[in-house]
Design an enzyme around this catalytic site. Structure first.
Site, PDB file in Angstrom:
ATOM      1  N   ASN A 264       0.867  -1.182   0.000  1.00 38.37           N
ATOM      2  CA  ASN A 264       0.000   0.000   0.000  1.00 38.37           C
ATOM      3  C   ASN A 264       0.901   1.227   0.000  1.00 38.37           C
ATOM      4  O   ASN A 264       1.472   1.571   1.035  1.00 38.37           O
ATOM      5  CB  ASN A 264      -0.895  -0.020   1.255  1.00 38.37           C
TER       6      ASN A 264
ATOM      7  N   LYS B 153       0.082   4.213  -0.271  1.00 35.20           N
ATOM      8  CA  LYS B 153      -0.604   5.395   0.282  1.00 35.20           C
ATOM      9  C   LYS B 153      -0.374   6.596  -0.645  1.00 35.20           C
ATOM     10  O   LYS B 153      -0.273   6.404  -1.856  1.00 35.20           O
ATOM     11  CB  LYS B 153      -0.127   5.678   1.706  1.00 35.20           C
TER      12      LYS B 153
ATOM     13  N   HIS C  48      -9.724   1.052   4.503  1.00 30.24           N
ATOM     14  CA  HIS C  48      -8.485   1.278   5.262  1.00 30.24           C
ATOM     15  C   HIS C  48      -8.796   2.216   6.433  1.00 30.24           C
ATOM     16  O   HIS C  48      -9.609   3.137   6.302  1.00 30.24           O
ATOM     17  CB  HIS C  48      -7.414   1.895   4.350  1.00 30.24           C
TER      18      HIS C  48
ATOM     19  N   GLU D 166      -7.270   4.599   7.640  1.00 27.10           N
ATOM     20  CA  GLU D 166      -7.033   6.023   7.385  1.00 27.10           C
ATOM     21  C   GLU D 166      -8.237   6.656   6.691  1.00 27.10           C
ATOM     22  O   GLU D 166      -8.537   7.833   6.902  1.00 27.10           O
ATOM     23  CB  GLU D 166      -5.736   6.195   6.559  1.00 27.10           C
TER      24      GLU D 166
ATOM     25  N   GLU E 254      -5.897  -5.157  10.308  1.00 29.13           N
ATOM     26  CA  GLU E 254      -4.912  -4.108  10.533  1.00 29.13           C
ATOM     27  C   GLU E 254      -5.252  -3.356  11.823  1.00 29.13           C
ATOM     28  O   GLU E 254      -6.080  -2.423  11.801  1.00 29.13           O
ATOM     29  CB  GLU E 254      -4.920  -3.115   9.363  1.00 29.13           C
TER      30      GLU E 254
ATOM     31  N   GLY F 203       1.953   2.041  10.662  1.00 28.04           N
ATOM     32  CA  GLY F 203       2.901   3.145  10.538  1.00 28.04           C
ATOM     33  C   GLY F 203       3.590   3.529  11.829  1.00 28.04           C
ATOM     34  O   GLY F 203       4.216   4.581  11.916  1.00 28.04           O
TER      35      GLY F 203
ATOM     36  N   SER G 126       2.940  -2.441  10.371  1.00 25.03           N
ATOM     37  CA  SER G 126       4.384  -2.472  10.638  1.00 25.03           C
ATOM     38  C   SER G 126       5.025  -3.820  10.298  1.00 25.03           C
ATOM     39  O   SER G 126       5.902  -4.289  11.023  1.00 25.03           O
ATOM     40  CB  SER G 126       4.673  -2.068  12.084  1.00 25.03           C
TER      41      SER G 126
HETATM   42  C1  PEP Z   1      -0.992   0.080   5.845  1.00 27.02           C
HETATM   43  O1  PEP Z   1      -0.947   1.214   5.442  1.00 27.02           O
HETATM   44  O2  PEP Z   1      -1.949  -0.639   5.499  1.00 27.02           O
HETATM   45  C2  PEP Z   1       0.075  -0.419   6.708  1.00 27.02           C
HETATM   46  C3  PEP Z   1      -0.047  -1.610   7.206  1.00 27.02           C
HETATM   47  O3  PEP Z   1       1.138   0.419   6.931  1.00 27.02           O
HETATM   48  P1  PEP Z   1       2.539   0.055   7.660  1.00 27.02           P
HETATM   49  O4  PEP Z   1       3.012  -1.255   7.056  1.00 27.02           O
HETATM   50  O5  PEP Z   1       3.445   1.183   7.309  1.00 27.02           O
HETATM   51  O6  PEP Z   1       2.268  -0.089   9.105  1.00 27.02           O
END
Ligand code: PEP
Length: 252
Positions: free
Chosen positions: A9, A11, A95, A97, A167, A173, A212
């Site tokens: 992803n 982003k 997601h 976000e 998630e 992040g 992460s």
């Molecule tokens: C994500 O944006 O779905 C995500 C898991 O980000 P990160 O791997 O940076 O934690």
């Protein structure tokens, strides 16, 4: 036997000038990982470039959101059919976000997942609890509520054409992944919720972990019995890291 999917992803990151190096490296790496599916979810504006770089490669691509509407007066939105024109195989929906910043509700996320399935795109449906919800012991209640909205709208049989991504919001992040025990507990609970509605669909459902994921923790996570891959944010922007996670999935 479920295959593993490693989905990046990006982003709101990338540039027309910088993307080709990353896309070419990921395409080359995907050719060496025949047992794992690699995919990149890029910003809408890079879909044309991504399609032209990855077409014919072993790496799939997709978008990070889609409208639940088919066409019409929906300023700023992108439809399933438009993503199909860009050769997308996947689209992320729900997601955290977008849930947090754009107020997307469970019902809206479910409607997006439904629109994607109807249009033969595979939605990667994100679910997950906030830190406050985890600390209040509400994790399973939250992800079940999010899942139930999708199950109701999409129907259990067509859930076979979807991918779930657990998630935890607090792990995205932050550099702080959920522990193997936390991940396995939620993945098993999600699978069993779907299995209760249809055993075959539950057994075959791909459930990714996101939050992460990096080369140093990927192998442990990919070895968990109910983890079928990863949704990778930050590490998907570094070809070596993304491919190392793909290699971990192939080894696991
Ligand atoms: C994500 O944006 O779905 C995500 C898991 O980000 P990160 O791997 O940076 O934690």
């Amino acid at each position: 036997m479920r295959n593993k999917l490693i989905a990046g992803n990006w982003k709101m990151q990338g540039s027309l000038a910088g993307n080709p190096v990353l896309l070419n490296s990921v395409a080359a790496g995907a050719a060496t990982l025949p047992t794992v599916t690699l995919a990149v979810m890029v910003p809408f504006t890079y879909l044309v470039q991504t399609q032209s770089r990855l077409a014919g490669s072993a790496c799939a691509w997709g978008a990070q959101d889609v409208s639940e509407e088919a066409a019409g007066a929906f300023t700023g939105e992108i439809s399933v059919a438009m993503l199909q024109e860009m050769g997308c195989r996947y689209v992320i929906v729900g997601h955290s976000e977008r849930r947090a910043r754009h107020g997307e509700t469970d019902a809206q996320v479910a409607a997006k997942a439904h629109a994607a399935v109807e249009g033969a795109l595979t939605p990667i449906i994100c679910l997950g609890e906030t830190l406050a919800q985890r600390e209040a012991g509400e994790t399973l209640a939250v992800v079940h509520r999010q899942l139930d909205a999708v199950l109701q709208r999409v129907g259990v049989h067509r859930m076979a054409q979807t991918v779930l991504a657990y998630e935890p919001v607090w792990a995205i992040g932050t550099g702080k992944s959920a522990t193997a025990e936390q991940v396995q507990e939620v993945h098993a609970a999600l699978r069993s919720r779907v299995s209760n509605a249809d055993w075959v669909v539950g057994a075959g459902l791909q459930i990714l972990y996101g939050g992460s994921v990096k080369p140093s923790n990927a192998l442990e996570l990919m070895r968990l019995p109910d983890v079928d891959g990863a949704l990778v944010g930050g590490a998907s922007l570094v070809a070596d890291d993304f491919l190392d996670i793909g290699r971990a999935a192939a080894t696991a």
